[in-house]
Design a protein around this motif. Structure first.
Motif, mmCIF file in Angstrom:
data_model
loop_
_atom_site.group_PDB
_atom_site.id
_atom_site.type_symbol
_atom_site.label_atom_id
_atom_site.label_comp_id
_atom_site.label_asym_id
_atom_site.label_seq_id
_atom_site.Cartn_x
_atom_site.Cartn_y
_atom_site.Cartn_z
ATOM 1 N N TRP A 67 92.401 51.982 84.259
ATOM 2 C CA TRP A 67 91.970 53.369 84.464
ATOM 3 C C TRP A 67 92.865 54.273 83.622
ATOM 4 O O TRP A 67 94.087 54.118 83.631
ATOM 5 C CB TRP A 67 92.086 53.696 85.955
ATOM 6 C CG TRP A 67 91.943 55.136 86.341
ATOM 7 C CD1 TRP A 67 90.775 55.807 86.633
ATOM 8 C CD2 TRP A 67 92.996 56.095 86.540
ATOM 9 N NE1 TRP A 67 91.044 57.102 86.975
ATOM 10 C CE2 TRP A 67 92.393 57.306 86.936
ATOM 11 C CE3 TRP A 67 94.384 56.052 86.410
ATOM 12 C CZ2 TRP A 67 93.132 58.464 87.200
ATOM 13 C CZ3 TRP A 67 95.122 57.196 86.676
ATOM 14 C CH2 TRP A 67 94.501 58.389 87.066
ATOM 15 N N THR A 102 99.771 74.805 96.069
ATOM 16 C CA THR A 102 100.029 73.469 96.587
ATOM 17 C C THR A 102 99.064 72.483 95.949
ATOM 18 O O THR A 102 97.857 72.723 95.909
ATOM 19 C CB THR A 102 99.852 73.445 98.112
ATOM 20 O OG1 THR A 102 100.732 74.416 98.672
ATOM 21 C CG2 THR A 102 100.204 72.081 98.682
ATOM 22 N N PHE A 103 99.599 71.401 95.433
ATOM 23 C CA PHE A 103 98.790 70.345 94.846
ATOM 24 C C PHE A 103 98.911 69.112 95.725
ATOM 25 O O PHE A 103 99.946 68.877 96.338
ATOM 26 C CB PHE A 103 99.261 70.035 93.425
ATOM 27 C CG PHE A 103 99.234 71.248 92.529
ATOM 28 C CD1 PHE A 103 98.103 71.543 91.805
ATOM 29 C CD2 PHE A 103 100.327 72.108 92.467
ATOM 30 C CE1 PHE A 103 98.054 72.674 91.002
ATOM 31 C CE2 PHE A 103 100.279 73.240 91.676
ATOM 32 C CZ PHE A 103 99.147 73.526 90.942
ATOM 33 N N GLU A 107 93.796 61.227 94.381
ATOM 34 C CA GLU A 107 93.132 60.050 94.928
ATOM 35 C C GLU A 107 92.488 59.264 93.805
ATOM 36 O O GLU A 107 91.833 58.258 94.040
ATOM 37 C CB GLU A 107 92.095 60.482 95.969
ATOM 38 C CG GLU A 107 90.823 61.137 95.420
ATOM 39 C CD GLU A 107 90.987 62.581 94.971
ATOM 40 O OE1 GLU A 107 92.138 63.078 94.941
ATOM 41 O OE2 GLU A 107 89.966 63.218 94.643
ATOM 42 N N PRO B 101 94.574 72.763 97.457
ATOM 43 C CA PRO B 101 93.524 71.855 97.002
ATOM 44 C C PRO B 101 92.273 72.000 97.865
ATOM 45 O O PRO B 101 92.368 72.291 99.053
ATOM 46 C CB PRO B 101 94.151 70.465 97.154
ATOM 47 C CG PRO B 101 95.329 70.637 98.021
ATOM 48 C CD PRO B 101 95.766 72.060 97.957
ATOM 49 N N ARG B 129 83.178 62.484 90.377
ATOM 50 C CA ARG B 129 83.670 62.948 89.081
ATOM 51 C C ARG B 129 82.842 62.336 87.969
ATOM 52 O O ARG B 129 82.419 61.189 88.045
ATOM 53 C CB ARG B 129 85.138 62.556 88.915
ATOM 54 C CG ARG B 129 86.100 63.417 89.706
ATOM 55 C CD ARG B 129 87.524 63.065 89.336
ATOM 56 N NE ARG B 129 87.807 63.422 87.952
ATOM 57 C CZ ARG B 129 88.506 64.491 87.591
ATOM 58 N NH1 ARG B 129 89.003 65.289 88.503
ATOM 59 N NH2 ARG B 129 88.717 64.729 86.318
ATOM 60 N N ASP B 131 83.982 61.716 84.929
ATOM 61 C CA ASP B 131 84.739 60.820 84.060
ATOM 62 C C ASP B 131 85.039 59.470 84.710
ATOM 63 O O ASP B 131 84.788 58.432 84.112
ATOM 64 C CB ASP B 131 86.019 61.487 83.552
ATOM 65 C CG ASP B 131 86.811 62.161 84.660
ATOM 66 O OD1 ASP B 131 86.497 61.934 85.850
ATOM 67 O OD2 ASP B 131 87.754 62.910 84.353
ATOM 68 N N ASP B 132 85.564 59.449 85.926
ATOM 69 C CA ASP B 132 85.911 58.141 86.494
ATOM 70 C C ASP B 132 85.191 57.833 87.803
ATOM 71 O O ASP B 132 85.572 56.907 88.515
ATOM 72 C CB ASP B 132 87.432 58.002 86.658
ATOM 73 C CG ASP B 132 88.014 59.033 87.597
ATOM 74 O OD1 ASP B 132 87.247 59.697 88.302
ATOM 75 O OD2 ASP B 132 89.246 59.200 87.620
ATOM 76 N N THR B 134 85.185 58.980 90.691
ATOM 77 C CA THR B 134 85.837 59.153 91.993
ATOM 78 C C THR B 134 84.891 59.909 92.932
ATOM 79 O O THR B 134 84.391 60.967 92.572
ATOM 80 C CB THR B 134 87.139 59.960 91.838
ATOM 81 O OG1 THR B 134 87.977 59.299 90.909
ATOM 82 C CG2 THR B 134 87.863 60.110 93.170
ATOM 83 N N ASN B 136 83.663 62.158 96.067
ATOM 84 C CA ASN B 136 84.193 63.314 96.791
ATOM 85 C C ASN B 136 85.611 63.676 96.350
ATOM 86 O O ASN B 136 86.544 63.651 97.146
ATOM 87 C CB ASN B 136 84.156 63.080 98.298
ATOM 88 C CG ASN B 136 82.732 63.074 98.817
ATOM 89 O OD1 ASN B 136 82.252 62.058 99.299
ATOM 90 N ND2 ASN B 136 82.040 64.180 98.677
ATOM 91 N N PRO B 137 85.775 63.973 95.069
ATOM 92 C CA PRO B 137 87.123 64.258 94.570
ATOM 93 C C PRO B 137 87.660 65.572 95.130
ATOM 94 O O PRO B 137 86.897 66.457 95.496
ATOM 95 C CB PRO B 137 86.912 64.374 93.055
ATOM 96 C CG PRO B 137 85.503 64.837 92.916
ATOM 97 C CD PRO B 137 84.747 64.178 94.024
ATOM 98 N N TRP B 138 88.981 65.644 95.211
ATOM 99 C CA TRP B 138 89.621 66.920 95.577
ATOM 100 C C TRP B 138 89.746 67.750 94.314
ATOM 101 O O TRP B 138 89.992 67.207 93.231
ATOM 102 C CB TRP B 138 91.001 66.666 96.168
ATOM 103 C CG TRP B 138 90.943 66.157 97.565
ATOM 104 C CD1 TRP B 138 90.544 64.918 97.965
ATOM 105 C CD2 TRP B 138 91.294 66.867 98.760
ATOM 106 N NE1 TRP B 138 90.616 64.810 99.327
ATOM 107 C CE2 TRP B 138 91.070 65.985 99.844
ATOM 108 C CE3 TRP B 138 91.767 68.151 99.024
ATOM 109 C CZ2 TRP B 138 91.317 66.355 101.167
ATOM 110 C CZ3 TRP B 138 92.006 68.521 100.347
ATOM 111 C CH2 TRP B 138 91.773 67.631 101.395
ATOM 112 N N GLN B 140 92.020 70.256 92.475
ATOM 113 C CA GLN B 140 93.402 70.760 92.510
ATOM 114 C C GLN B 140 93.428 72.162 91.907
ATOM 115 O O GLN B 140 92.676 72.444 90.974
ATOM 116 C CB GLN B 140 94.322 69.833 91.716
ATOM 117 C CG GLN B 140 94.244 68.361 92.089
ATOM 118 C CD GLN B 140 94.895 68.041 93.424
ATOM 119 O OE1 GLN B 140 95.588 68.874 94.010
ATOM 120 N NE2 GLN B 140 94.679 66.842 93.923
#
Lengths: 182, 217, 182
Positions: A67, A102-103, A107, B101, B129, B131-132, B134, B136-138, B140
């Motif tokens: 990845w 905040t970050f 995931e 986030p 996403r 691109d990859d 993912t 239910n991405p968060w 940021q």
């Protein structure tokens, strides 16, 4: 009672009430986390969580197990273990606070210590990665906090202060594979 | 005597001109209706009209709907189709403009702010996403992400070249009280309409895979 | 002096002595009863009442006979994927369900002294693949006798004696605690 005595007593009460209002803790204080400050290389132990941050890296792209993702990324290498029980012992809280924002640990990497299960007394090592906007790498202070529960209130938080602007940026960095630390 | 004490009530009640009550009531109703503009249909608030690639920005998110794609199936975006169904996918650029986030799970951020105008109550069934993949991405803060929002639709509802209208909602920042702690965005209100051409990619190469010809790449 | 005045002279506290004693007793009793009720309800869903089997002995629990539990401490380094500073502890618990099938969760291992730390089984983490007859729990096991075999990863500093704990959800708050001696 003399008039001046009543006036004095009244004033004293008002002042006392004002003082109490000033020193009364906010509601948020009642559910604040128990912070354990650590430095890089130090082992910090809170309720059922022991963490050693072993390194912090900055990179334009992060990679692991095939990845690859453009960032920029801030990668934290660490060792973590549970202390008392393996019940609900996951590194579910990992945030980086910079300049009021905040970050949350990403995931996205297919292998990361974020939200992984911890063992009692036998540390696991690996990385967590933060996907950040470019400007964060110009800041002088960021606070990393790590905890077991996604809701960190009233639980231990291991906290590390770091300086993003002092990190050497590499083009691409590989996250550590999660595994036993030793 | 208690009876005597309340006699005035009766006397007063008798004096009320009950004959006119209905008339007065109707008059009040008509006056109130007239005050609110009569029985005229309320003019719809006209929303800004955007086209593909134009950004809508609020305090929570900056959203740019780039493409609308009709495809046979899109398992990588987290949706499964039955026979007679296809997938309508929107490819959007999203940036979290808040300082925390944002999750994209049901009811949060993109789920509740991007909707199809014809079926605004149906949240996207799959969010991932571009691109990859993912799921239910968060989102940021300050980080741009390209996201695929997918809806399962009857195969005959849309066709390539048709227009699809997308509603973008603004939400309000709420502060939890009592048993709810912290802040969250809720109460979506339509704020812009994006009109796009639907591309029918057939069985397609998976739209969730990077596409060198994609808008903005 | 009137009778009333004489009575008044006894003072408010004395006149209300009986109700006051009542309040002093009933008020704490109310809180006590409520607290006891709530905690009782909570504890009745937690494994709080151990049915203990001494080392080498079996115990009857939930209509089945459990144990005696056998424990085997593997040589550090010689087996599987145990990291330095830890060792693998294999535990086997024979179970005779009797007339009805039993259900239980995978067993846990606990220190009975010191910090009383608790481990979940690490069968998969250490790369051990159990044989088909080496069951991890008693789900769908029927009424024939069987043996639960699981592996734990325990740090070298774990202090004995250890206990294998078996929870059957229907039996809570009772659970079986089989003491083992390495």
């Amino acid at each position: 009672m003399r008039r001046w005595a009543a006036a004095l007593g009244g004033t004293a009460l008002v002042v006392a009430a004002w003082g109490i209002a000033l020193v009364t803790p906010e509601d948020a204080e009642a559910e604040r986390s128990f912070v354990v400050p650590v430095e890089i290389g130090d082992r910090g132990e809170g309720r059922n969580l022991a963490v050693t941050v072993t390194g912090i890296r900055a990179a334009d792209a992060a990679t692991i197990d095939g990845w690859v993702a453009e960032g920029p990324w801030l990668i934290v290498d660490l060792e973590a273990a549970a202390v008392q029980s393996e019940l609900r012992a996951q590194l579910s809280h990992a945030t980086l606070s910079v300049d009021g924002r905040t970050f949350r640990a990403s995931e996205r990497p297919p292998d990361s210590l974020f939200r992984s299960a911890l063992a009692v007394g036998v540390p696991r090592s690996g990385s967590i990665a933060f996907e950040l906007p470019e400007e964060v790498f110009g800041d002088d202070l960021a606070v990393l906090s790590l905890g077991l529960s996604a809701d960190p209130r009233l639980d231990s938080l291991i906290e590390l202060h770091l300086e993003p602007s002092s990190l050497d940026r590499v083009e691409e960095a590989e996250l550590m594979s999660s595994g036993w630390a030793r | 005597m208690p009876k005597r004490r309340f006699r005035w009530v009766r006397v007063a009640a008798d004096r009320v001109p009950t004959k006119w009550v209905a008339g007065i009531g109707i008059g009040v109703f008509l006056a109130a209706t007239a005050a609110f503009g009569g029985l005229e249909t309320v003019e719809a608030v006209s929303l800004p009209e955007l086209s593909a690639g134009e950004e809508h920005r609020n305090d929570q998110l900056a959203v740019t709907v780039k493409r609308a794609v009709l495809i046979d199936e899109l398992p990588l975006a987290g949706v499964t189709v039955e026979p007679g169904e296809r997938v309508l996918a929107l490819i959007v650029d999203a940036e979290n403009r808040w300082d925390e986030p944002l999750p994209t799970t049901r009811g949060y951020s993109l789920s509740s702010t991007v909707a199809l105008a014809d079926h605004p109550e149906v949240e996207p069934q799959g969010i991932s996403r571009y691109d990859d993949t993912t799921a239910n991405p968060w989102l940021q803060p300050g980080v741009l992400a390209t996201i695929v929002l997918a809806w399962v639709v009857p195969a005959d509802r849309h066709a390539g070249g048709d227009d699809v209208r997308v509603v973008l909602n603004d939400e309000t920042l709420m502060t939890g009280t009592a048993v709810i702690s912290g802040q969250y965005w809720d109460d979506p209100v339509p704020a812009a309409i994006v009109t796009l051409d639907i591309e029918d990619v057939g069985a397609g190469r998976d739209a969730a895979e990077p596409d060198p010809g994609a808008v903005g790449e | 002096m009137t009778v009333d005045a004489v009575m008044n002279r006894r003072g408010w506290w004395r006149r209300n002595a009986l109700p006051l004693v009542g309040v002093a007793v009933l008020l704490p009793a109310t809180f006590g009863v409520i607290a006891w009720n709530e905690w009782n309800e909570y504890f009745s869903g937690q494994p709080t009442q151990a049915v203990v089997a001494p080392p080498g002995a079996s115990v009857e629990f939930e209509g089945a006979v459990w144990g005696p539990a056998e424990i085997e401490v593997m040589d550090p380094g010689a087996v599987l994927e145990a990291p330095a500073g830890s060792r693998v502890v294999m535990v086997a618990v024979p179970v005779d369900p009797g007339t009805d099938a039993v259900t239980c969760l995978p067993p846990t291992l606990r220190e009975t002294t010191g910090a009383q730390r608790e481990w979940q089984h690490a069968t998969f983490e250490i790369g051990w693949s159990p044989e088909p007859d080496e069951l991890g729990s008693c789900a769908l096991t029927g009424t024939d006798p069987f043996t639960i075999t699981v592996a734990f990863l325990v740090p070298l500093d774990a202090t004995g004696p250890l206990a294998v704990e078996l929870i059957s959800p229907e039996a809570l708050p009772r659970f079986a605690r089989l003491l083992v001696e390495p």
